[in-house]
Scaffold this motif. Structure first.
Motif, mmCIF file in Angstrom:
data_model
loop_
_atom_site.group_PDB
_atom_site.id
_atom_site.type_symbol
_atom_site.label_atom_id
_atom_site.label_comp_id
_atom_site.label_asym_id
_atom_site.label_seq_id
_atom_site.Cartn_x
_atom_site.Cartn_y
_atom_site.Cartn_z
ATOM 1 N N GLU A 80 53.024 34.252 33.392
ATOM 2 C CA GLU A 80 51.497 34.541 33.416
ATOM 3 C C GLU A 80 50.913 34.711 34.950
ATOM 4 O O GLU A 80 51.196 34.020 35.715
ATOM 5 C CB GLU A 80 50.504 33.572 32.723
ATOM 6 C CG GLU A 80 50.816 33.253 31.226
ATOM 7 C CD GLU A 80 49.888 32.250 30.556
ATOM 8 O OE1 GLU A 80 48.907 32.020 31.173
ATOM 9 O OE2 GLU A 80 50.299 31.627 29.675
ATOM 10 N N VAL A 91 41.799 38.845 33.374
ATOM 11 C CA VAL A 91 42.928 39.648 32.867
ATOM 12 C C VAL A 91 44.029 38.980 32.843
ATOM 13 O O VAL A 91 44.457 38.732 34.433
ATOM 14 C CB VAL A 91 42.947 41.072 33.032
ATOM 15 C CG1 VAL A 91 44.002 41.906 32.422
ATOM 16 C CG2 VAL A 91 41.548 41.800 32.567
ATOM 17 N N SER A 93 48.186 38.928 32.767
ATOM 18 C CA SER A 93 49.546 39.864 32.572
ATOM 19 C C SER A 93 50.574 38.809 32.209
ATOM 20 O O SER A 93 50.870 37.858 32.780
ATOM 21 C CB SER A 93 49.606 40.562 33.767
ATOM 22 O OG SER A 93 50.751 41.180 33.743
ATOM 23 N N LYS A 108 51.990 50.148 28.741
ATOM 24 C CA LYS A 108 51.115 48.869 29.065
ATOM 25 C C LYS A 108 50.075 48.771 27.950
ATOM 26 O O LYS A 108 49.736 49.882 27.492
ATOM 27 C CB LYS A 108 50.285 49.655 30.518
ATOM 28 C CG LYS A 108 51.197 49.431 31.758
ATOM 29 C CD LYS A 108 50.445 49.893 32.802
ATOM 30 C CE LYS A 108 49.766 51.075 32.832
ATOM 31 N NZ LYS A 108 49.097 51.643 34.252
ATOM 32 N N LEU A 110 46.776 46.472 26.685
ATOM 33 C CA LEU A 110 45.663 45.420 26.905
ATOM 34 C C LEU A 110 45.090 45.035 25.689
ATOM 35 O O LEU A 110 44.527 45.937 24.916
ATOM 36 C CB LEU A 110 44.358 46.143 27.794
ATOM 37 C CG LEU A 110 43.383 45.212 28.098
ATOM 38 C CD1 LEU A 110 43.403 43.895 28.586
ATOM 39 C CD2 LEU A 110 42.073 46.035 28.640
ATOM 40 N N TYR A 137 48.981 42.586 28.680
ATOM 41 C CA TYR A 137 47.991 42.285 29.270
ATOM 42 C C TYR A 137 46.802 41.653 28.307
ATOM 43 O O TYR A 137 46.716 42.009 26.976
ATOM 44 C CB TYR A 137 46.790 42.974 30.299
ATOM 45 C CG TYR A 137 47.692 43.784 31.200
ATOM 46 C CD1 TYR A 137 48.119 43.186 32.501
ATOM 47 C CD2 TYR A 137 48.503 44.959 30.812
ATOM 48 C CE1 TYR A 137 48.792 44.122 33.224
ATOM 49 C CE2 TYR A 137 49.253 45.844 31.765
ATOM 50 C CZ TYR A 137 49.439 45.204 33.032
ATOM 51 O OH TYR A 137 50.131 45.813 33.940
ATOM 52 N N LEU A 170 43.616 49.027 35.265
ATOM 53 C CA LEU A 170 45.151 48.910 34.811
ATOM 54 C C LEU A 170 45.723 50.412 34.668
ATOM 55 O O LEU A 170 46.676 50.445 34.056
ATOM 56 C CB LEU A 170 45.049 48.168 33.351
ATOM 57 C CG LEU A 170 44.506 46.650 33.478
ATOM 58 C CD1 LEU A 170 44.405 45.846 32.114
ATOM 59 C CD2 LEU A 170 45.524 46.062 34.607
#
Length: 428
Positions: A80, A91, A93, A108, A110, A137, A170
């Motif tokens: 993490e 946030v 990741s 990607k 989120l 994320y 992002l």
């Protein structure tokens, strides 16, 4: 109601000696040196003490605990890392330690966790299912009682500001998944960005069991908000944080009130689960007892919400239905869903959802007339309730693969603008 938090904390403090006594008693009767430790009498005492301690405990923020995943058939470690942070959110990741790059580019994603009383770790299973094929994320919202009052306020407008900043930081080529409550601020943030032609706008958003329009199939939660109105909630649910926390004197909707509401909706099931837990402890069924602990360690861990966010959400989403009626505003500017022309939408609903009824999330597709049908999709999952939309066996086997396929299709279309993705609106 303003001082309810003080009474709650006072009651917890008064219970502390009893909790300590219960723990000491449990350890004493379970001690291997105690000749009665394995008798039914001792097991009953130990079970009762553990149940008392668990019912009166304050549950801390859980950990994600996702240490590894499997990518292309190979186990890889997961770590993490915080990639974005402000006072009320960070946030996280989930970085995967590849020995060699994946065979195909991985999108990607989120995941916007709900700010509805539970921590983002409630979506552990949601994250775990997406990790093999996505760079994931997640929004890790702060417990309002832990944010000093000097950090300022946090309302629905601030929430949308945060999302816009996340999308920009992002992006590009970002995909967004909103689980339940964030469906409204996520689609609002995208609409605001598209209206001013801001870049980068997310490639797609997946809205899961979200209250886009709570008028279709109203649930008990929707009806309560509609009947009582914002003023009632302000009088009866808002309290000041006691001075024992960093966020002292901040006005909040306490997590313990939200939890009591959750428990009351299915009280018989929770009572039965705890009675079964007692039986498992007495009979020595350690596996079943551990499953109970794991579930309730997560379920009973709650956080406070800022009063301004909670009350504005009640008024805007559940009382005024501002978004579907076209009258929602952000920082004084209209939130016009007709402005969404590029960000694809997948709406996911559960057939037995008793929080966001069937049709409430689907409404997003009808409220975006300028988004091509080829960039809209719908999935109704039979046999699941609210929790099953984003967790559990059907989520892993059916819903997560459907989301992954949608994201791949939209990502491919973004890479090849001339290509037309197939219309994915379907019922399963």
């Amino acid at each position: 109601m303003d001082l309810a938090y003080f009474w709650y904390e006072g009651a917890r403090a008064l219970m502390a000696p009893a909790r300590i006594a219960a723990d000491v008693t449990r350890y004493a009767v379970q001690n291997p040196a105690n000749p009665l430790a394995y008798s039914p009498y001792a097991r009953s005492i130990a079970a009762g003490c553990e149940m008392f301690e668990r019912v009166t405990r304050r549950y801390g923020k859980p950990h994600f605990g996702l240490d590894s995943t499997v990518v292309d058939g190979v186990a890889v470690p997961v770590t993490e890392r915080v990639v974005w942070e402000r006072p009320f959110c960070r946030v996280v990741s989930f970085d995967r330690g590849f020995l060699r790059p994946p065979a195909e580019p991985q999108p990607k994603l989120l995941i916007v966790a709900p700010m509805s009383g539970h921590y983002a770790t409630l979506l552990r299973g949601t994250v775990e299912a997406m990790l093999p094929n996505h760079q994931v994320y997640i929004t890790d919202w702060s417990d309002a009682r832990m944010v000093p009052i000097t950090a300022g306020s946090f309302d629905l407008d601030t929430y949308i500001d945060y999302l816009e900043a996340m999308f920009e930081d992002l992006g590009p080529d970002l995909h967004v998944m909103a689980v339940c409550q964030p469906a409204v601020p996520v689609i609002a943030a995208v609409a605001v960005m598209e209206a001013r032609r801001a870049h980068p706008v997310p490639v797609s958003m997946t809205l899961m069991g979200g209250p886009i329009d709570t008028r279709p199939s109203p649930t008990a939660v929707n009806c309560l908000a509609q009947e009582r109105g914002q003023a009632w909630f302000e009088r009866n649910t808002i309290a000041y944080v006691p001075p024992t926390f960093p966020g002292a004197w901040r006005r909040v909707y306490p997590g313990f009130l939200q939890l009591s509401g959750f428990m009351a909706m299915n009280l018989d099931r929770h009572v039965t689960a705890h009675a079964d837990m007692f039986d498992h402890l007495v009979t020595g069924d350690g596996d079943s007892a551990e499953k109970h602990r794991e579930f309730y360690d997560e379920y009973l861990a709650v956080m406070d919400l800022t009063a301004e966010f909670y009350l504005q959400t009640v008024e805007t989403v559940f009382v005024e239905h501002a978004l579907p009626r076209g009258v929602m505003r952000h920082r004084g500017e209209p939130v016009d869903l007709a402005a969404i022309r590029t960000c694809a939408i997948l709406a996911v609903e559960g057939e037995k959802d008793d929080i966001s009824g069937v049709g409430q999330t689907l409404a997003a597709l009808d409220l975006t007339p300028n988004l091509p049908d080829a960039r809209k999709a719908y999935h109704l999952q039979e046999g699941v309730g609210h929790y099953g939309v984003f967790n559990g066996s059907r989520y892993r086997a059916v819903i997560a693969p459907r989301i992954a396929a949608f994201i791949r299709a939209m990502a491919a279309e973004r890479r090849e603008p001339a290509a037309r993705a197939p219309h994915l609106r379907a019922v399963s």
